[in-house]
Design an enzyme around this catalytic site. Sequence first.
Site, mmCIF file in Angstrom:
data_model
loop_
_atom_site.group_PDB
_atom_site.id
_atom_site.type_symbol
_atom_site.label_atom_id
_atom_site.label_comp_id
_atom_site.label_asym_id
_atom_site.label_seq_id
_atom_site.Cartn_x
_atom_site.Cartn_y
_atom_site.Cartn_z
ATOM 1 C CG ASP A 158 33.917 40.425 36.678
ATOM 2 O OD1 ASP A 158 34.467 40.031 37.728
ATOM 3 O OD2 ASP A 158 34.549 40.801 35.666
ATOM 4 C CE LYS A 202 35.344 40.621 31.143
ATOM 5 N NZ LYS A 202 34.655 40.513 32.456
ATOM 6 C CG ASP A 209 35.736 44.186 36.421
ATOM 7 O OD1 ASP A 209 36.309 43.095 36.588
ATOM 8 O OD2 ASP A 209 36.332 45.281 36.521
ATOM 9 C CG ASN A 210 37.025 43.278 33.383
ATOM 10 O OD1 ASN A 210 36.243 42.433 33.801
ATOM 11 N ND2 ASN A 210 38.227 43.476 33.918
ATOM 12 C CD GLU A 212 41.094 41.964 37.432
ATOM 13 O OE1 GLU A 212 40.696 43.118 37.267
ATOM 14 O OE2 GLU A 212 40.584 40.993 36.860
#
Length: 214
Positions: A141, A144, A169-170, A199
């Site tokens: 996380d 990226k 994540d993401n 989120e």
Amino acid sequence: TGSTRPQRLLRAVQKKATQGDPQSVIATIDDFCRHSEWAMNVGDEKGLILDSIVSEVNPSTALELGTYCGYSTVRIARLLPPGGRCITLEFNPAYAAVARQVIAWAGIQDKVQLVEGPSGDLIPQMKELFGVQTFDFVFLDHWKDRYLPDAKLLEECGLLREGTVLLADNVICPGTPEYLQYVRNSPRYESRYFKSHLEYTKVEDGLEKSVFLG
Ligand SMILES: Cc1ccc(Cc2cc(O)c(O)c(C(=O)NC/C=C/[C@H]3O[C@@H](n4cnc5c(N)ncnc54)[C@H](O)[C@@H]3O)c2)cc1
Ligand SMILES: [Mg+2]
């Protein structure tokens, strides 16, 4: 020299959350992010997916890349089995300072080792510094564009074993296209996408669960 958003988030935790109660810390941060100031915690919706995968893996040794304010660190550490531990890497000292206090307020500091520094430098030192053999679970996380190089680094350093679960994540927003392409096409991973939302918003995002096959 006003306060920063992480400092305001910490103040909300110390003011509203019950000391020693991880669930209360999680709920306070989610409430702060929904009603006061958005912050890039994995959040409640993706957090439930994180919880279910951590519970399924039941890791003795977990690694988190990108502590930020410690929200997902608390989510992970509260679910660890007795003797389990979460090593979390954060290179921003100000964020690390806030995260230490959030983790302490939740009362799970004995299960967490927060290490300050860049993942690229720290991952090769995991064995010698922390006596880690292999990780059972890794939560990605951080920046990226570091997901792919750090996944490859974990492989090269022999820190993954057959069955290690990587959860990213993401993968949609902000997006990690190179990492996704790698784990979805490499014969060394079995990958699956968990659709969710960014989120505290209605924007699509999701988590990618990738099992290392050895
Ligand atoms: C376009 C757009 C922008 C922002 C969003 C919203 C959005 C939603 C999200 O859930 C996000 O996770 C993010 C995001 O950017 N996360 C980056 C998170 C970094 C944290 O990790 C730390 N760190 C970064 N690289 C390293 C590293 N090598 N070693 C150690 N720590 C590192 C930093 O010090 C930070 O503590 C953004 C959505 C869409
Ligand atoms: Mg994130």
